[in-house]
Motif scaffolding. Structure first.
Motif, PDB file in Angstrom:
ATOM      1  N   ARG A 172      26.223  41.489  47.681  1.00 50.13           N
ATOM      2  CA  ARG A 172      27.314  40.817  46.989  1.00 50.13           C
ATOM      3  C   ARG A 172      27.366  39.366  47.432  1.00 50.13           C
ATOM      4  N   THR A 173      28.064  38.541  46.689  1.00 48.64           N
ATOM      5  CA  THR A 173      28.259  37.151  47.072  1.00 48.64           C
ATOM      6  C   THR A 173      29.422  37.078  48.037  1.00 48.64           C
ATOM      7  N   THR A 201      31.898  34.908  50.960  1.00 49.36           N
ATOM      8  CA  THR A 201      32.493  33.593  51.124  1.00 49.36           C
ATOM      9  C   THR A 201      31.950  32.872  52.327  1.00 49.36           C
ATOM     10  N   LYS A 258      21.567  31.432  42.542  1.00 45.94           N
ATOM     11  CA  LYS A 258      22.610  30.480  42.155  1.00 45.94           C
ATOM     12  C   LYS A 258      23.969  30.832  42.757  1.00 45.94           C
ATOM     13  N   GLU A 259      24.369  32.102  42.670  1.00 41.57           N
ATOM     14  CA  GLU A 259      25.682  32.491  43.179  1.00 41.57           C
ATOM     15  C   GLU A 259      25.759  32.338  44.696  1.00 41.57           C
ATOM     16  N   GLU A 260      24.682  32.752  45.381  1.00 38.52           N
ATOM     17  CA  GLU A 260      24.708  32.649  46.830  1.00 38.52           C
ATOM     18  C   GLU A 260      24.642  31.193  47.280  1.00 38.52           C
ATOM     19  N   GLN A 261      23.877  30.358  46.553  1.00 42.40           N
ATOM     20  CA  GLN A 261      23.815  28.932  46.884  1.00 42.40           C
ATOM     21  C   GLN A 261      25.194  28.304  46.729  1.00 42.40           C
ATOM     22  N   LYS A 262      25.921  28.708  45.698  1.00 46.21           N
ATOM     23  CA  LYS A 262      27.270  28.190  45.493  1.00 46.21           C
ATOM     24  C   LYS A 262      28.181  28.596  46.640  1.00 46.21           C
ATOM     25  N   ALA A 263      28.107  29.866  47.069  1.00 46.27           N
ATOM     26  CA  ALA A 263      28.937  30.333  48.180  1.00 46.27           C
ATOM     27  C   ALA A 263      28.578  29.610  49.474  1.00 46.27           C
ATOM     28  N   GLU A 271      30.016  26.072  49.310  1.00 47.64           N
ATOM     29  CA  GLU A 271      31.473  26.092  49.474  1.00 47.64           C
ATOM     30  C   GLU A 271      31.858  26.317  50.926  1.00 47.64           C
TER      31      GLU A 271
END
Length: 285
Positions: A170-171, A173, A209-214, A217
Motif C-alpha cells: 500500500r502507499t 505516508t 508514481k504513488e509511492e514517489q508522491k508519498a 510529501e
C-alpha cells in the motif's frame, strides 16, 4: 534419570543461492555486463559452499520457474534442518545451523519489480517479476510452516497479520507510519534458529508514481518540521531525521523485524540510492 542435552553445533551449514541476470533485452536498452558478472558471482558462491541455482536472459515464466525451483530446495533444506533439530533435542545428534540464503538480481527493474528480457516499456506490473510476490512471500511461506489451522504465512492469525504484510504494497505516508507497533510477534517459525537471507539487487530502484508522491510529501513534512528549529532540538526528534531512499526502504520493510525471534534475518543490499531517477547503476554500464 539424567537428561541428555543437545550436542554442540557441529553440523555443516546448508547454503543456497539464487542468482538471476537479464541483459539481452529486446524491448529496451540491452545491458552487456549482468550475465558475465552473474556467472562470476555463481562461481564464487559455489566455491564458498553454496548450492547455486541460476538463470540468465529469461522471460517471466523462466524467472518464476527458476525461483520456484530454488524455493523447493530451501523447503527441503528446512525440512531436514527441522528434523535434525528435533533429534538434537533428544540428544541424538548435533543442533543444525541456521540456513544461509543468498539472492541476487542483475538487470533492468523498477519499483520492486524486475523486468524479463521481453518485457515491453509501459507493461503492467503483472508482466514483470515481483521481488515480494514472486520471491519473498513464497520464501517466507516455506520457512514459516503452518499454524494450528493449516494456514501459511502471512495468513497466520488472519484477522491481524495480513494487515502487517499489506503495508508493503500500500502507499504509506512515510517511515513513521510503517514503524508503528504491529501485532504481537509470532512463534510459528520452523526450527532451527533464524535463517539468514542476503538479497542483492543490482538494478535501478525507481519508485512508482504513488509511492514517489508519498516519499516527496514525507520529505516536505520533515523539511517543514526542521525549519527554524535548533540543531540540538532536531536531535531529540527522530521523526524529523533526514530522509533518504535507504531510510524509506528500511521503513517499508521494518515489519519484517517484528515477526518473532525465529523469523528470517534479511539483509537487503541495493545497488544505488533507491529513490533517485537515474536510469541504471554505473556498475551495469
Amino acid at each position: 534419570t539424567a537428561s541428555q542435552s543437545p550436542q554442540a553445533d557441529t553440523s555443516t551449514q546448508r547454503r543456497l543461492a539464487l542468482v538471476l541476470a537479464n541483459g539481452a533485452y529486446t524491448q529496451r536498452a540491452p545491458l552487456s555486463r549482468p550475465v558475465g558478472v552473474a556467472t562470476e558471482l555463481r562461481s564464487k558462491l559455489a566455491g564458498m559452499g553454496f548450492e547455486v541455482v541460476g538463470a540468465d536472459d529469461q522471460t517471466l515464466s523462466g524467472m518464476r520457474e527458476a525461483a520456484l525451483r530454488w524455493i523447493r530446495l530451501v523447503e527441503e533444506a528446512a525440512d531436514a534442518a527441522e528434523e535434525e533439530a528435533f533429534a538434537a533435542e533428544r540428544g541424538l545428534g548435533p543442533r543444525p545451523q541456521p540456513l544461509l540464503l543468498f539472492f541476487a538480481f542483475c538487470g533492468h527493474g523498477c519499483a520492486d519489480r524486475f523486468f524479463p528480457v521481453d518485457c515491453p516499456r509501459g507493461a503492467p506490473p503483472d508482466k514483470s517479476f515481483c521481488f515480494f510476490e514472486d520471491f519473498l512471500v513464497r520464501l517466507y511461506q516455506v520457512l514459516g510452516g503452518c499454524d494450528d489451522c493449516g494456514r501459511k504465512w502471512p495468513n497466520w492469525k488472519a484477522a491481524s497479520e495480513p494487515r502487517v504484510f499489506s503495508s508493503l504494497r500500500r502507499t504509506c505516508t512515510g517511515p513513521a507510519d510503517l514503524a508503528a507497533e504491529g501485532p504481537e510477534p509470532l512463534e510459528l517459525w520452523r526450527a532451527p534458529g533464524a535463517p539468514r537471507l542476503l538479497a542483492v539487487i543490482e538494478s535501478c530502484r525507481r519508485l512508482g508514481k504513488e509511492e514517489q508522491k508519498a516519499f516527496n510529501e514525507q520529505r516536505q513534512r520533515v523539511a517543514q518540521g526542521r525549519r527554524h528549529m535548533l540543531p540540538s532540538m532536531i536531535a531529540m526528534r527522530p521523526d524529523l531525521a533526514s530522509l533518504g531512499g535507504a531510510d524509506w526502504d528500511a521503513a517499508r520493510l521494518s515489519f519484517l523485524a517484528r515477526l518473532g525471534a525465529g523469523a528470517p534475518q534479511l539483509l537487503l543490499a541495493l545497488s544505488s540510492e533507491s529513490t533517485t531517477p537515474s536510469s541504471d547503476v554505473v556498475f551495469l554500464r
